[in-house]
Scaffold this motif. Structure first.
Motif, PDB file in Angstrom:
ATOM      1  N   HIS A   1       0.755  -1.002   0.001  1.00  0.00           N
ATOM      2  CA  HIS A   1       0.093  -0.104   0.053  1.00  0.00           C
ATOM      3  C   HIS A   1       0.830   1.258  -0.119  1.00  0.00           C
ATOM      4  O   HIS A   1       0.319   2.386  -0.059  1.00  0.00           O
ATOM      5  CB  HIS A   1      -1.050   0.043   1.192  1.00  0.00           C
ATOM      6  CG  HIS A   1      -1.830  -1.184   1.291  1.00  0.00           C
ATOM      7  ND1 HIS A   1      -3.006  -1.127   0.552  1.00  0.00           N
ATOM      8  CD2 HIS A   1      -1.887  -2.199   1.820  1.00  0.00           C
ATOM      9  CE1 HIS A   1      -3.564  -2.394   0.790  1.00  0.00           C
ATOM     10  NE2 HIS A   1      -3.149  -3.041   1.547  1.00  0.00           N
ATOM     11  N   CYS A   2       2.238   1.234   0.071  1.00  0.00           N
ATOM     12  CA  CYS A   2       3.030   2.296   0.327  1.00  0.00           C
ATOM     13  C   CYS A   2       4.205   2.325  -0.334  1.00  0.00           C
ATOM     14  O   CYS A   2       5.401   2.538  -0.045  1.00  0.00           O
ATOM     15  CB  CYS A   2       3.326   2.826   1.766  1.00  0.00           C
ATOM     16  SG  CYS A   2       1.890   2.746   2.858  1.00  0.00           S
TER      17      CYS A   2
ATOM     18  N   ILE B   1       2.696   6.600   4.484  1.00  0.00           N
ATOM     19  CA  ILE B   1       1.437   6.680   5.512  1.00  0.00           C
ATOM     20  C   ILE B   1       2.174   7.160   6.797  1.00  0.00           C
ATOM     21  O   ILE B   1       3.380   6.991   7.410  1.00  0.00           O
ATOM     22  CB  ILE B   1       1.204   5.374   5.797  1.00  0.00           C
ATOM     23  CG1 ILE B   1      -0.183   5.333   6.883  1.00  0.00           C
ATOM     24  CG2 ILE B   1       2.165   4.309   6.097  1.00  0.00           C
ATOM     25  CD1 ILE B   1      -0.951   4.061   6.974  1.00  0.00           C
TER      26      ILE B   1
ATOM     27  N   PHE C   1       7.391   4.568   4.276  1.00  0.00           N
ATOM     28  CA  PHE C   1       6.891   4.038   2.797  1.00  0.00           C
ATOM     29  C   PHE C   1       8.245   2.830   2.486  1.00  0.00           C
ATOM     30  O   PHE C   1       9.067   2.806   3.036  1.00  0.00           O
ATOM     31  CB  PHE C   1       6.797   4.968   1.785  1.00  0.00           C
ATOM     32  CG  PHE C   1       7.940   5.869   1.702  1.00  0.00           C
ATOM     33  CD1 PHE C   1       9.016   5.702   0.816  1.00  0.00           C
ATOM     34  CD2 PHE C   1       8.387   7.086   2.592  1.00  0.00           C
ATOM     35  CE1 PHE C   1      10.130   6.440   0.590  1.00  0.00           C
ATOM     36  CE2 PHE C   1       9.375   7.690   2.407  1.00  0.00           C
ATOM     37  CZ  PHE C   1      10.386   7.374   1.610  1.00  0.00           C
TER      38      PHE C   1
ATOM     39  N   GLU D   1       5.526   9.068  -2.389  1.00  0.00           N
ATOM     40  CA  GLU D   1       4.395   9.572  -2.737  1.00  0.00           C
ATOM     41  C   GLU D   1       3.154   8.809  -1.942  1.00  0.00           C
ATOM     42  O   GLU D   1       2.114   9.528  -1.864  1.00  0.00           O
ATOM     43  CB  GLU D   1       3.993   9.966  -4.181  1.00  0.00           C
ATOM     44  CG  GLU D   1       3.973   8.608  -5.035  1.00  0.00           C
ATOM     45  CD  GLU D   1       5.271   7.768  -5.412  1.00  0.00           C
ATOM     46  OE1 GLU D   1       5.311   7.072  -6.085  1.00  0.00           O
ATOM     47  OE2 GLU D   1       6.204   8.357  -5.122  1.00  0.00           O
ATOM     48  N   ASN D   2       3.451   7.739  -1.754  1.00  0.00           N
ATOM     49  CA  ASN D   2       2.373   7.050  -0.923  1.00  0.00           C
ATOM     50  C   ASN D   2       2.746   6.728   0.541  1.00  0.00           C
ATOM     51  O   ASN D   2       2.089   5.574   1.123  1.00  0.00           O
ATOM     52  CB  ASN D   2       2.097   5.542  -1.568  1.00  0.00           C
ATOM     53  CG  ASN D   2       1.679   5.701  -2.837  1.00  0.00           C
ATOM     54  OD1 ASN D   2       0.752   6.287  -3.193  1.00  0.00           O
ATOM     55  ND2 ASN D   2       2.485   5.103  -3.924  1.00  0.00           N
TER      56      ASN D   2
END
Length: 161
Positions: free
Chosen positions: A69-70, A77, A115, A74-75
């Motif tokens: 998910h990361c 958490i 990330f 830019e992703n």
């Protein structure tokens, strides 16, 4: 791979597949002819395809989550979101990330959060971030060491400078 690590891995592959075939630390110490501390070190360092074979469930969950998910800065958490998602305190989150990094997982972080790196530059940036943190801690330690001279130690002596 060192001889004892190889011996341990071979034994585990041959005799300990599945939880029902678990072996005690006492038995492993006897088989490998090592002390408790050496066994702990062997188990901690044991890897298959570069990944530690003994990883705590939370560490594994965290690593898989970041990978899925990361990916990339830019992703990222935030730590606050991670604590909420994994139902853990901040100190536990930092410890999990530390353990994963020590075990070779390239967990990245910056002011935006945590990330999984998309490229080498993100890893390099995290290394710089960690070095700046380390330098700040070392500066605080030096200042505290200088400050000890202003105090008397129990028994009337002065602190060494």
């Amino acid at each position: 791979m060192k001889a004892k690590e190889k011996q341990l891995l071979e034994y585990l592959k041959k005799h300990c597949l599945g939880q029902e075939n678990a072996v005690s630390g006492k038995r492993l110490k006897k088989i490998l002819r090592v002390h408790e501390a050496e066994l702990r070190k062997l188990v901690h360092n044991l890897r298959v395809d570069g990944a530690p074979i003994f990883m705590k469930a939370k560490e594994k969950q965290l690593l898989e989550y970041l990978k899925k998910h990361c990916p990339g800065r830019e992703n990222a958490i935030s730590g606050k979101q991670m604590k909420k998602r994994f139902r853990i305190h901040e100190a536990e989150l930092r410890k999990l990330v530390h353990n994963l990094r020590v075990d070779g997982a390239p967990i990245c972080s910056d002011r935006t959060g945590y990330f999984y790196p998309a490229n080498a530059w993100e890893v390099i940036a995290t290394i710089g971030h960690l070095r700046r943190m380390r330098d700040g801690v070392e500066k605080a330690i030096r200042s505290l060491e200088r400050a000890t001279g202003a105090f008397r130690l129990p028994g009337g002596g002065e602190a060494d400078r």
